[in-house]
Design a protein around this motif. Structure first.
Motif, PDB file in Angstrom:
ATOM      1  N   LYS A   1     -10.332   9.774   1.611  1.00  0.00           N
ATOM      2  CA  LYS A   1      -9.417  10.982   2.868  1.00  0.00           C
ATOM      3  C   LYS A   1      -8.912  11.994   2.189  1.00  0.00           C
ATOM      4  CE  LYS A   1      -7.634   6.463   4.700  1.00  0.00           C
ATOM      5  NZ  LYS A   1      -8.697   5.411   4.073  1.00  0.00           N
ATOM      6  N   ALA A   2      -7.580  12.337   1.289  1.00  0.00           N
ATOM      7  CA  ALA A   2      -7.074  13.707   1.245  1.00  0.00           C
ATOM      8  C   ALA A   2      -8.398  15.152   0.165  1.00  0.00           C
ATOM      9  CB  ALA A   2      -6.358  13.528  -0.743  1.00  0.00           C
TER      10      ALA A   2
ATOM     11  N   LEU B   1      -3.379   9.219  -6.494  1.00  0.00           N
ATOM     12  CA  LEU B   1      -4.069   8.934  -5.228  1.00  0.00           C
ATOM     13  C   LEU B   1      -5.236   7.722  -5.837  1.00  0.00           C
ATOM     14  CD1 LEU B   1      -4.509  11.762  -2.404  1.00  0.00           C
ATOM     15  CD2 LEU B   1      -2.740   9.937  -3.109  1.00  0.00           C
ATOM     16  N   ASN B   2      -4.864   6.572  -5.225  1.00  0.00           N
ATOM     17  CA  ASN B   2      -5.970   5.629  -5.610  1.00  0.00           C
ATOM     18  C   ASN B   2      -7.278   6.102  -4.805  1.00  0.00           C
ATOM     19  OD1 ASN B   2      -5.895   4.525  -2.991  1.00  0.00           O
ATOM     20  ND2 ASN B   2      -4.933   2.510  -3.292  1.00  0.00           N
TER      21      ASN B   2
ATOM     22  N   PRO C   1       5.315   4.891  -1.596  1.00  0.00           N
ATOM     23  CA  PRO C   1       3.656   5.275  -1.961  1.00  0.00           C
ATOM     24  C   PRO C   1       2.776   4.722  -1.928  1.00  0.00           C
ATOM     25  CG  PRO C   1       4.616   4.040  -4.125  1.00  0.00           C
ATOM     26  CD  PRO C   1       6.174   4.058  -3.189  1.00  0.00           C
ATOM     27  N   ASN C   2       2.481   3.355  -2.052  1.00  0.00           N
ATOM     28  CA  ASN C   2       1.140   2.732  -1.089  1.00  0.00           C
ATOM     29  C   ASN C   2       0.770   2.170   0.113  1.00  0.00           C
ATOM     30  OD1 ASN C   2       0.788   1.722  -4.379  1.00  0.00           O
ATOM     31  ND2 ASN C   2       2.600   0.073  -4.287  1.00  0.00           N
ATOM     32  N   GLY C   3       1.430   1.493   0.898  1.00  0.00           N
ATOM     33  CA  GLY C   3       1.311   1.260   2.723  1.00  0.00           C
ATOM     34  C   GLY C   3       1.401   2.925   2.912  1.00  0.00           C
ATOM     35  N   VAL C   4       2.414   3.603   2.876  1.00  0.00           N
ATOM     36  CA  VAL C   4       2.840   4.510   3.563  1.00  0.00           C
ATOM     37  C   VAL C   4       2.122   5.875   3.458  1.00  0.00           C
ATOM     38  CG1 VAL C   4       4.731   5.583   4.302  1.00  0.00           C
ATOM     39  CG2 VAL C   4       5.534   3.960   4.026  1.00  0.00           C
TER      40      VAL C   4
END
Length: 430
Positions: A316-317, A309-310, A267-270
């Protein structure tokens, strides 16, 4: 005496024949101590070679009457500032003569020579190994090819000289040719891992933009490990930078990017790189690509992800959702998402001014489609209070104006007293 014993323990001394041969090699190469120190700045140097003033390796060691050794340039600078003491012991100097420490100079030259020659040999071996693997790849198949590619990927990821050897000896074309219609995922993953480390020409990038190559790239990305996913994402980013509309409009690419975004194993980098690539795809594409993303279910997917999401990914989303909301089908897809209005209202004044602006634009898009329904749900979710906060904050004038107009629209369905109560304000403010 102590210095010599310490150096002997560190194996600085060699049999005289070996030392003579080594010194001859260094002299033949025309490399002095200063050059060796500069070229090997990342290695650990024995503390006895470090100047106490600069904490850097000495190039011209000299000793004071106190027995302390410094680099000549550093101690002379110390004296030029008016100091009459030893920097380490702070003793008053009874003699200001600096004596060249020839023993230490010789030991440093010997030690750095050994390291320098070993480094040069290693670099030469790296280039030789890279060329050896390239020749092997022309002959082997199956698992032997996978193993050879693994070795080559590790080499090019760690050594500039290996990358240079590939680029100068046809290695780029050879590796690129492994990305064909019958490429296995194992071979493709290793080939992509090598390609992303190289400086690709425009011609190679254009070749990678072929729909068949893009499709293969997406397939490998979807099925690969986290490392493979990241390598594929890097390569896709390089292609998006080229701004090729055919690549961006590839449905398989868009599907692959959405799979990255919904990847729950990593869930983090990808997810972050998936959102970055989706954003770039939207920026450099036409309306048809945005319509395709909407039809592929990008909007409900992103809405579902918002709470998890952070802050960086959230911005971005929301940007992507705002862009998609400019299309009629995008507004309809937003309206049909359950609980979208309360979930987006929560994001106002929560993360950043940009997030607030994106969230407000999304709500505005839904409002245009269904004014009464949107206003009712938004006010019940606390929108009016959030809008007042925006108006009273130090946000940009455009955002304040948008909030003011939205507040007026919402107030049309409520009496003043009810709207005030929805804002959780007192009648005094009214």
């Amino acid at each position: 005496m102590i210095l010599e014993e310490g150096c002997a323990k560190m194996q600085f001394f060699q049999p005289s024949k070996e030392r003579e041969d080594e010194n001859a090699k260094i002299e033949e190469a025309g490399v002095d101590l200063k050059v060796m120190i500069e070229e090997m700045e990342s290695i650990d140097v024995p503390s006895v070679f470090i100047c106490p003033i600069s904490l850097e390796p000495m190039q011209d060691p000299v000793t004071l009457c106190t027995g302390q050794t410094y680099d000549r340039s550093n101690i002379l600078k110390w004296f030029s500032l008016g100091h009459k003491t030893c920097p380490t012991t702070m003793q008053e100097l009874w003699d200001d003569v600096v004596t060249p420490n020839s023993t230490l100079s010789h030991l440093m030259l010997t030690w750095f020579s050994q390291k320098y020659l070993a480094l040069k040999k290693k670099l030469k071996d790296v280039q030789g190994r890279a060329l050896e693997i390239l020749n092997m790849l022309k002959k082997v198949k199956g698992q032997a090819r996978v193993r050879a590619l693994q070795d080559l990927r590790q080499l090019v990821a760690s050594h500039v000289n290996a990358r240079k050897a590939l680029e100068e000896n046809g290695g780029v074309a050879l590796v690129f040719n492994f990305l064909g219609p019958f490429t296995s995922h194992a071979v493709g993953s290793e080939a992509i891992g090598i390609i992303v480390c190289l400086d690709l020409s425009s011609e190679v990038k254009r070749s990678l933009m072929h729909p068949a190559k893009v499709s293969l790239l997406v397939d490998i990305m979807n099925e690969g490990t986290i490392e493979t996913k990241m390598n594929c994402a890097k390569l896709i980013e390089m292609l998006l930078v080229e701004g090729n509309n055919e690549t961006v409009s590839s449905l398989s690419l868009l599907v692959g990017l959405l799979r990255l975004v919904r990847d729950k194993k990593h869930p983090n980098g990808v997810v972050s790189i998936g959102l970055i690539l989706l954003k770039k795809a939207i920026i450099c594409s036409h309306e048809s690509v945005r319509s395709s993303l909407i039809s592929l279910g990008a909007i409900p997917l992103l809405i579902e992800l918002l709470p998890s999401l952070n802050n960086e990914c959230l911005e971005k989303a929301l940007y992507i959702l705002e862009v998609l909301s400019t299309l009629p089908e995008g507004r309809m897809a937003l309206k049909e998402c359950p609980n979208i209005i309360p979930n987006v209202v929560k994001l106002l004044m929560r993360v950043s001014e940009r997030c607030t602006q994106f969230a407000l634009s999304i709500l505005w898009a839904i409002y245009k489609l269904a004014p009464e329904e949107c206003a009712s749900k938004a006010v019940e979710a606390g929108l009016a209070a959030k809008l007042l906060l925006v108006i009273q904050s130090g946000c940009n004038p455009v955002l304040k104006q948008m909030s003011s107009e939205f507040l007026k629209m919402c107030s049309l369905n409520y009496s003043t007293s009810i709207l005030v109560s929805k804002c959780m304000l007192t009648t005094t403010i009214q």
